[in-house]
Scaffold this motif. Sequence first.
Motif, PDB file in Angstrom:
ATOM      1  N   GLY A  61      -1.061  11.790   3.300  1.00  0.00           N
ATOM      2  CA  GLY A  61      -2.337  10.930   4.227  1.00  0.00           C
ATOM      3  C   GLY A  61      -1.748   9.902   4.940  1.00  0.00           C
ATOM      4  N   LEU A  62      -2.709   8.956   5.081  1.00  0.00           N
ATOM      5  CA  LEU A  62      -2.542   7.700   5.854  1.00  0.00           C
ATOM      6  C   LEU A  62      -2.789   6.756   5.175  1.00  0.00           C
ATOM      7  CD1 LEU A  62      -1.465   6.659   8.581  1.00  0.00           C
ATOM      8  CD2 LEU A  62      -3.571   6.851   9.529  1.00  0.00           C
ATOM      9  N   LEU A  63      -2.268   5.748   4.610  1.00  0.00           N
ATOM     10  CA  LEU A  63      -2.579   4.541   3.984  1.00  0.00           C
ATOM     11  C   LEU A  63      -3.055   3.484   4.803  1.00  0.00           C
ATOM     12  CD1 LEU A  63      -2.986   3.644   0.957  1.00  0.00           C
ATOM     13  CD2 LEU A  63      -0.821   2.533   1.232  1.00  0.00           C
ATOM     14  N   LEU A  64      -4.299   3.189   5.183  1.00  0.00           N
ATOM     15  CA  LEU A  64      -4.825   2.127   6.026  1.00  0.00           C
ATOM     16  C   LEU A  64      -4.373   0.796   5.704  1.00  0.00           C
ATOM     17  CD1 LEU A  64      -8.341   3.775   6.656  1.00  0.00           C
ATOM     18  CD2 LEU A  64      -6.216   4.132   7.955  1.00  0.00           C
ATOM     19  N   ARG A  65      -3.992  -0.137   6.771  1.00  0.00           N
ATOM     20  CA  ARG A  65      -3.561  -1.391   6.566  1.00  0.00           C
ATOM     21  C   ARG A  65      -4.745  -2.268   5.918  1.00  0.00           C
ATOM     22  NH1 ARG A  65       1.696  -1.881   8.382  1.00  0.00           N
ATOM     23  NH2 ARG A  65       2.276  -0.379  10.084  1.00  0.00           N
ATOM     24  N   ALA A  66      -5.937  -2.426   6.663  1.00  0.00           N
ATOM     25  CA  ALA A  66      -6.947  -3.072   6.238  1.00  0.00           C
ATOM     26  C   ALA A  66      -7.932  -2.450   5.177  1.00  0.00           C
ATOM     27  CB  ALA A  66      -7.806  -3.427   7.477  1.00  0.00           C
ATOM     28  N   TYR A  67      -8.294  -3.379   4.259  1.00  0.00           N
ATOM     29  CA  TYR A  67      -9.112  -3.014   3.193  1.00  0.00           C
ATOM     30  C   TYR A  67     -10.167  -3.965   2.629  1.00  0.00           C
ATOM     31  CZ  TYR A  67      -5.916  -5.186   0.057  1.00  0.00           C
ATOM     32  OH  TYR A  67      -5.134  -5.862  -0.466  1.00  0.00           O
ATOM     33  N   PRO A  68     -11.075  -3.686   2.065  1.00  0.00           N
ATOM     34  CA  PRO A  68     -11.981  -2.379   1.675  1.00  0.00           C
ATOM     35  C   PRO A  68     -12.501  -1.901   3.050  1.00  0.00           C
ATOM     36  CG  PRO A  68     -13.312  -4.127   1.229  1.00  0.00           C
ATOM     37  CD  PRO A  68     -12.027  -4.930   1.425  1.00  0.00           C
ATOM     38  N   VAL A  69     -12.232  -0.549   3.243  1.00  0.00           N
ATOM     39  CA  VAL A  69     -12.876   0.207   4.401  1.00  0.00           C
ATOM     40  C   VAL A  69     -14.403   0.580   4.068  1.00  0.00           C
ATOM     41  CG1 VAL A  69     -12.506   2.339   5.787  1.00  0.00           C
ATOM     42  CG2 VAL A  69     -10.529   1.295   4.872  1.00  0.00           C
ATOM     43  N   THR A  70     -15.176   0.209   5.154  1.00  0.00           N
ATOM     44  CA  THR A  70     -16.324   0.199   4.920  1.00  0.00           C
ATOM     45  C   THR A  70     -17.009   1.436   5.742  1.00  0.00           C
ATOM     46  OG1 THR A  70     -16.934  -1.288   6.800  1.00  0.00           O
ATOM     47  CG2 THR A  70     -16.942  -2.258   4.385  1.00  0.00           C
ATOM     48  N   ARG A  71     -16.218   1.671   6.841  1.00  0.00           N
ATOM     49  CA  ARG A  71     -16.574   3.021   7.613  1.00  0.00           C
ATOM     50  C   ARG A  71     -15.556   3.554   8.433  1.00  0.00           C
ATOM     51  NH1 ARG A  71     -20.110   0.359  10.955  1.00  0.00           N
ATOM     52  NH2 ARG A  71     -18.786   0.378  12.816  1.00  0.00           N
ATOM     53  N   VAL A  72     -15.276   4.950   8.375  1.00  0.00           N
ATOM     54  CA  VAL A  72     -14.283   5.443   9.417  1.00  0.00           C
ATOM     55  C   VAL A  72     -14.781   5.918  10.668  1.00  0.00           C
ATOM     56  CG1 VAL A  72     -12.751   7.003   9.645  1.00  0.00           C
ATOM     57  CG2 VAL A  72     -12.989   6.084   7.522  1.00  0.00           C
ATOM     58  N   ASP A  98     -10.418   7.393   0.600  1.00  0.00           N
ATOM     59  CA  ASP A  98     -10.706   7.158  -0.958  1.00  0.00           C
ATOM     60  C   ASP A  98     -11.812   5.990  -1.171  1.00  0.00           C
ATOM     61  OD1 ASP A  98      -8.466   8.560  -1.628  1.00  0.00           O
ATOM     62  OD2 ASP A  98      -6.845   6.996  -1.878  1.00  0.00           O
ATOM     63  N   PRO A  99     -12.472   6.111  -1.948  1.00  0.00           N
ATOM     64  CA  PRO A  99     -13.647   5.103  -2.149  1.00  0.00           C
ATOM     65  C   PRO A  99     -12.954   3.817  -2.531  1.00  0.00           C
ATOM     66  CG  PRO A  99     -13.406   6.645  -4.378  1.00  0.00           C
ATOM     67  CD  PRO A  99     -12.466   7.312  -3.433  1.00  0.00           C
ATOM     68  N   ALA A 100     -13.715   2.676  -2.061  1.00  0.00           N
ATOM     69  CA  ALA A 100     -13.262   1.366  -2.098  1.00  0.00           C
ATOM     70  C   ALA A 100     -13.745   0.777  -3.681  1.00  0.00           C
ATOM     71  CB  ALA A 100     -14.086   0.610  -1.003  1.00  0.00           C
ATOM     72  N   ASP A 101     -13.024  -0.032  -3.997  1.00  0.00           N
ATOM     73  CA  ASP A 101     -13.494  -0.658  -5.107  1.00  0.00           C
ATOM     74  C   ASP A 101     -14.693  -1.385  -4.934  1.00  0.00           C
ATOM     75  OD1 ASP A 101     -11.104   0.232  -6.450  1.00  0.00           O
ATOM     76  OD2 ASP A 101      -9.946  -1.614  -6.123  1.00  0.00           O
ATOM     77  N   GLU A 102     -15.689  -1.374  -6.003  1.00  0.00           N
ATOM     78  CA  GLU A 102     -16.949  -2.049  -5.769  1.00  0.00           C
ATOM     79  C   GLU A 102     -16.754  -3.677  -5.894  1.00  0.00           C
ATOM     80  OE1 GLU A 102     -21.461  -2.916  -8.008  1.00  0.00           O
ATOM     81  OE2 GLU A 102     -19.852  -1.356  -8.804  1.00  0.00           O
ATOM     82  N   ALA A 103     -15.970  -4.372  -6.851  1.00  0.00           N
ATOM     83  CA  ALA A 103     -15.710  -5.663  -6.699  1.00  0.00           C
ATOM     84  C   ALA A 103     -14.248  -6.000  -6.213  1.00  0.00           C
ATOM     85  CB  ALA A 103     -15.712  -6.285  -8.251  1.00  0.00           C
ATOM     86  N   PRO A 104     -14.030  -7.420  -5.534  1.00  0.00           N
ATOM     87  CA  PRO A 104     -12.824  -7.868  -4.931  1.00  0.00           C
ATOM     88  C   PRO A 104     -11.861  -8.023  -5.912  1.00  0.00           C
ATOM     89  CG  PRO A 104     -14.605  -9.407  -4.866  1.00  0.00           C
ATOM     90  CD  PRO A 104     -15.325  -8.473  -5.335  1.00  0.00           C
ATOM     91  N   PRO A 105     -10.615  -8.238  -5.792  1.00  0.00           N
ATOM     92  CA  PRO A 105     -10.075  -7.887  -4.679  1.00  0.00           C
ATOM     93  C   PRO A 105      -9.768  -6.754  -3.719  1.00  0.00           C
ATOM     94  CG  PRO A 105      -8.155  -8.237  -6.131  1.00  0.00           C
ATOM     95  CD  PRO A 105      -9.527  -8.478  -6.724  1.00  0.00           C
ATOM     96  N   GLY A 106     -10.097  -5.629  -4.691  1.00  0.00           N
ATOM     97  CA  GLY A 106      -9.791  -4.015  -4.107  1.00  0.00           C
ATOM     98  C   GLY A 106      -8.319  -3.934  -3.847  1.00  0.00           C
ATOM     99  N   ARG A 107      -8.131  -2.710  -3.328  1.00  0.00           N
ATOM    100  CA  ARG A 107      -6.743  -2.402  -2.988  1.00  0.00           C
ATOM    101  C   ARG A 107      -6.782  -1.512  -1.754  1.00  0.00           C
ATOM    102  NH1 ARG A 107      -6.590   1.931  -8.211  1.00  0.00           N
ATOM    103  NH2 ARG A 107      -8.701   2.386  -8.108  1.00  0.00           N
ATOM    104  N   PRO A 108      -5.746  -1.047  -1.273  1.00  0.00           N
ATOM    105  CA  PRO A 108      -5.740  -0.211   0.016  1.00  0.00           C
ATOM    106  C   PRO A 108      -6.046   1.374  -0.274  1.00  0.00           C
ATOM    107  CG  PRO A 108      -3.528  -1.627  -0.328  1.00  0.00           C
ATOM    108  CD  PRO A 108      -4.601  -1.655  -1.476  1.00  0.00           C
ATOM    109  N   GLN A 109      -6.539   1.886   0.755  1.00  0.00           N
ATOM    110  CA  GLN A 109      -7.191   3.247   0.722  1.00  0.00           C
ATOM    111  C   GLN A 109      -6.473   4.192   1.469  1.00  0.00           C
ATOM    112  OE1 GLN A 109     -10.754   0.599   1.325  1.00  0.00           O
ATOM    113  NE2 GLN A 109     -11.789   2.613   0.710  1.00  0.00           N
ATOM    114  N   LEU A 154     -23.675 -11.231  -5.338  1.00  0.00           N
ATOM    115  CA  LEU A 154     -22.981 -11.012  -6.636  1.00  0.00           C
ATOM    116  C   LEU A 154     -21.548 -11.401  -6.588  1.00  0.00           C
ATOM    117  CD1 LEU A 154     -24.845  -7.828  -7.849  1.00  0.00           C
ATOM    118  CD2 LEU A 154     -25.281 -10.229  -8.193  1.00  0.00           C
ATOM    119  N   TYR A 155     -20.712 -10.988  -5.488  1.00  0.00           N
ATOM    120  CA  TYR A 155     -19.293 -11.367  -5.573  1.00  0.00           C
ATOM    121  C   TYR A 155     -18.736 -12.512  -4.594  1.00  0.00           C
ATOM    122  CZ  TYR A 155     -19.790  -6.734  -7.385  1.00  0.00           C
ATOM    123  OH  TYR A 155     -20.186  -5.651  -8.057  1.00  0.00           O
ATOM    124  N   GLY A 156     -19.670 -13.185  -4.012  1.00  0.00           N
ATOM    125  CA  GLY A 156     -19.430 -14.420  -3.233  1.00  0.00           C
ATOM    126  C   GLY A 156     -20.432 -14.646  -1.967  1.00  0.00           C
TER     127      GLY A 156
END
Length: 270
Positions: A61-72, A98-109, A154-156
């Motif tokens: 597929g395509l690994l997006l550069r920015a994350y966490p992705v909230t909307r396509v 791919d679903p985003a991690d709930e808590a930071p820092p997260g990872r590419p999707q 909760l996270y910041g």
Amino acid sequence: MGPNPSDLVRLADLRAVPDPDTDPALQRLITAVSRTILSAINRPSILPHSYTETREVGRHGLLLRAYPVTRVDAVAVAGVSVRPLVPGSGLLAGYEIDPADEAPPGRPQMLRFGTGTPLGFAGARATVTYTAGYQVTAEAALVPPDGAVTALQLYGAWASDGGVIDADGSALTRVASAPAAGQYAADGAGGYTFAAADAGRPVALTYGYVPADLANAAREWILERQAYAERVGLQSKSLGGQETVSFRIAAVPDFVAPVLQQYTNVVPPC
């Protein structure tokens, strides 16, 4: 000079009592350190922001550069629009993220294409428009009699408004102050005000935030730069010939570097 949208901390996070003589210089330092951190972690922004990428689709597929992705918002492969996959529909054509991690820092999707998508093969050129950044989406709240609601954060710390909706999905209108029914005001620090007529109304808050550990790293770096200003270029000094004090000088302070490493955006090939 006022606050900058890229600031990772607020003036109030560093100084409880305003000082008109030194606040402008401190604000400039906040912005300078914040921009340095964003450059170091290879991110133009950590708050929700729109991106458009045109890249070659990899095997998975395509690994997006920015994350966490909230909307396509839109996907096109070889100039042909591709719709999202619908779970349970039995259709194999489309894309999913791919679903985003709930808590930071997260990872590419990864943006993945269904097996029935004829254009979703390795080597094709895909253009994706999407929104990414640290965001709390649809945080549930109930408007109290006094109309004052504070985001949980909760996270910041709260950093940008993403809108408010009610139980049926209708968007409330943001106003500067004195909201009427169906409106709200936000104070810029996580406080929301609703009309007394909306008391008891279930609402959902969406807002961007600065991860707490990243904000703390910025705050500590700013304090270190303030201390350094008192000893510019000084690496050590002797006190009465009995004691020597040494100062460590580094491009990125040792106590900041490990935090920045967690948030550094390095997207490997798909």
